[in-house]
Structures are given as structure tokens and as C-alpha cells.
Design a protein around this motif. Structure first.
Motif, PDB file in Angstrom:
ATOM      1  N   SER A  91      30.212  50.199  52.408  1.00  9.12           N
ATOM      2  CA  SER A  91      31.509  50.677  52.881  1.00  9.12           C
ATOM      3  C   SER A  91      32.292  49.492  53.420  1.00  9.12           C
ATOM      4  N   VAL A  92      33.601  49.506  53.215  1.00 13.27           N
ATOM      5  CA  VAL A  92      34.445  48.381  53.618  1.00 13.27           C
ATOM      6  C   VAL A  92      35.337  48.762  54.794  1.00 13.27           C
ATOM      7  N   ASP A  93      35.864  47.739  55.463  1.00 14.72           N
ATOM      8  CA  ASP A  93      36.851  47.892  56.534  1.00 14.72           C
ATOM      9  C   ASP A  93      36.481  48.993  57.532  1.00 14.72           C
ATOM     10  N   ALA A 127      41.495  43.084  53.226  1.00 10.84           N
ATOM     11  CA  ALA A 127      40.617  41.918  53.135  1.00 10.84           C
ATOM     12  C   ALA A 127      40.135  41.772  51.690  1.00 10.84           C
ATOM     13  N   PHE A 128      39.356  40.720  51.455  1.00 12.10           N
ATOM     14  CA  PHE A 128      38.788  40.434  50.141  1.00 12.10           C
ATOM     15  C   PHE A 128      37.291  40.287  50.316  1.00 12.10           C
ATOM     16  N   LEU A 137      27.283  42.933  51.178  1.00 16.14           N
ATOM     17  CA  LEU A 137      28.746  42.874  51.170  1.00 16.14           C
ATOM     18  C   LEU A 137      29.209  41.802  52.140  1.00 16.14           C
ATOM     19  N   VAL A 138      30.044  40.870  51.657  1.00 18.13           N
ATOM     20  CA  VAL A 138      30.513  39.758  52.484  1.00 18.13           C
ATOM     21  C   VAL A 138      32.033  39.677  52.380  1.00 18.13           C
ATOM     22  N   GLY A 178      28.418  31.450  46.083  1.00 16.38           N
ATOM     23  CA  GLY A 178      29.311  32.602  46.112  1.00 16.38           C
ATOM     24  C   GLY A 178      30.415  32.524  47.146  1.00 16.38           C
ATOM     25  N   THR A 179      30.390  31.477  47.978  1.00 11.87           N
ATOM     26  CA  THR A 179      31.500  31.300  48.908  1.00 11.87           C
ATOM     27  C   THR A 179      32.705  30.770  48.138  1.00 11.87           C
TER      28      THR A 179
END
Length: 284
Positions: A91-93, A127-128, A137-138, A178-179
Motif C-alpha cells: 500500500s502506498v502513501d 510520490a514516486f 516498496l521504496v 535500483g536507486t
């Protein structure tokens, strides 16, 4: 105006987005975010099916092992379209209940890059993110008002991401872990071009961008200079994707929310005069 075909179907999209070609299913998939639907068109016969979702249907991406992963509201889920079964992944945000997912792409490493934005489109609360194959999830960048159109270059060395509200497509180097490197402006839209929305690369490294508010898709050369454009009979153009066995058919989505144009919300097909890249899949 170049040859444009309006795909015949029963309904138009309130906010069509995220077209994705699946060679496995021989079909084009796309979403109607505000209509809360995932659409599927078989290229063999043009038959269109629609699958209702419980929240905003932001995007759908194919999984390497079969089935799909989708962004629904603020949740990323594994999805069985036929049964409707969902398995939560992330889940995001969490501190922004007024946000939703918006636009995503997979890369050759099997990761997903996805943006978020406020439903109201009026504040930089989005956000991204990067979703790894193990479902980690990052957050990789932010804030965004209207996060849009991630596109990964053919060699996987950099990605492009847009804040439509700022009229700018940003370039990020992708590091081995992946950064991302620092965001640098790659294309700044002129007023006559509308606003940058969804986008995709072709096999020659050209970038095709849907131009919200300008009735067109535009192609930019690999160095970011404007190459050409194709006009469309709708103003709110949202995204584009190459499809078909030869990846030589370009499908374009649009939105009807807030406008009364005859072809608003339609799915279009145009002749791009080039080929696209194979669709990348999520490895999780």
C-alpha cells in the motif's frame, strides 16, 4: 491529419490510461481510472471486455509467472481478472488518504515504477515508488502533484517520469541497486504542446508522449528534440503503447471527464511508422 481509427466499443472511458500489450494473451489492456474498470481488447477479433474494480483502477501490468499485478486505489495487488481474486502486495502513501496510484511501468529487472497523486490534482502530496520482485516498496522521489508516464529507456540505463502539473519530463539515471540519480529536466513542454501525460519508447529510442489538452501524441528524438506529432479527434490524450505481434500498432487512450467532445474517452489506433519495444513484466 494522419489516419486515425476510433475503436468501436459500447462505452467510453472517463479517464482512459495505461495501455499495455500482452503477447501472451494477444490483447491490449488499459484502465479507466475514474470509471474503476480494467479493459481488454483481443487484437484477433477486436472484442472488448471490461472488468469492474472496487476502487480507482490506476494501472495493470503482466506478471512473468502469469496473471497480473494492478494498482487499485492506494493498493498494489496480484490480480486474477477472470475470478476477481486479489492478493495484497503493498500500500502506498499511508499518511495521505486523499491520494491514489497513477501510472506505472515494469522494467527489464522485473521491478515496477509507480507514481501517486492527490485525487483532487491540486497539491504536491504524491510520490514516486519502486516495487521490487520481493514486494519491497521504496519511495524513490517526490513530491508530485500529478505523477505520470514512467518510461524506461531501451537499454535500461535511465527512466523518465513526469509531473504533469509542472509540464516537465524528468530524467533519472538508474543505478545497479535500483536507486535513482538526481532528477534533471529532459523535456519542458511549450504551451502549445499541452501537458505531458503517459509515454513510451519506440525501438529506435524515440519517445512518444500523450499531450493532455493538445489533441496529439508527440515523438521526441533520443536527444529530447521534437521530431513529429499525430493529431487526434479528442483533446484529453492520456497515454500510448505499441501493440501487435510486430509491435507496429500504436494505441492511444483519452479521457471524457469534463468535456463533451464526440470522441472524448475513445481508444484510438494510429500508424506510428516504427516499432515499439517488448512489454516488460513484473517478476513478483
Amino acid at each position: 491529419m494522419a489516419d486515425v481509427r476510433v475503436i468501436e466499443r459500447e462505452r467510453r472511458d472517463r479517464l482512459g490510461e495505461g495501455p499495455m500489450w500482452s503477447a501472451r494473451y494477444e490483447a491490449l489492456f488499459w484502465v479507466d481510472i475514474l470509471g474503476r474498470r480494467i479493459n481488454r481488447m483481443a487484437l484477433t477479433d477486436g472484442c472488448v471486455d471490461s472488468f469492474e474494480q472496487p476502487h480507482y483502477a490506476a494501472w495493470i501490468i503482466e506478471r512473468e509467472t502469469g496473471g497480473f499485478v494492478a494498482g487499485i486505489g492506494r493498493n498494489i495487488v496480484r490480480l486474477d481478472l477472470e475470478t476477481g481474486a486479489r492478493e495484497p502486495l503493498a500500500s502506498v502513501d499511508p499518511h495521505n488518504a486523499g491520494n491514489r496510484l497513477n501510472d506505472a511501468k515494469a522494467d527489464a529487472m522485473g521491478r515496477i515504477w509507480a507514481g501517486t497523486m492527490p485525487v483532487t490534482c491540486d497539491r504536491p502530496s504524491g510520490a514516486f515508488y519502486r516495487l521490487d520482485p520481493d514486494a519491497t516498496l521504496v519511495q524513490v522521489d517526490g513530491p508530485y502533484t500529478i505523477a505520470n508516464g514512467p518510461a524506461i529507456d531501451p537499454d535500461g540505463n535511465f527512466l523518465l517520469h513526469t509531473d504533469t502539473a509542472r509540464g516537465t519530463i524528468f530524467r533519472f539515471d538508474i543505478h545497479g541497486d535500483g536507486t535513482l540519480g538526481k532528477a534533471t529536466p529532459f523535456i519542458v513542454f511549450e504551451e502549445a504542446w499541452g501537458s505531458p501525460d503517459g509515454m513510451t519508447f519506440d525501438a529506435e529510442g524515440g519517445l512518444w508522449v500523450a499531450c493532455w489538452g493538445a489533441s496529439r501524441v508527440m515523438r521526441f528524438a533520443p536527444d529530447g528534440t521534437r521530431d513529429r506529432h499525430i493529431m487526434l479527434p479528442a483533446s484529453q490524450i492520456t497515454s500510448c503503447a505499441f501493440a501487435g505481434p510486430e509491435l507496429d500498432r500504436l494505441f492511444v487512450t483519452s479521457a471524457s471527464s469534463g468535456v463533451t467532445e464526440e470522441h472524448a474517452g475513445a481508444l484510438f489506433e494510429v500508424d506510428p511508422g516504427c516499432r515499439g519495444l517488448p512489454t516488460q513484466k513484473y517478476m513478483g
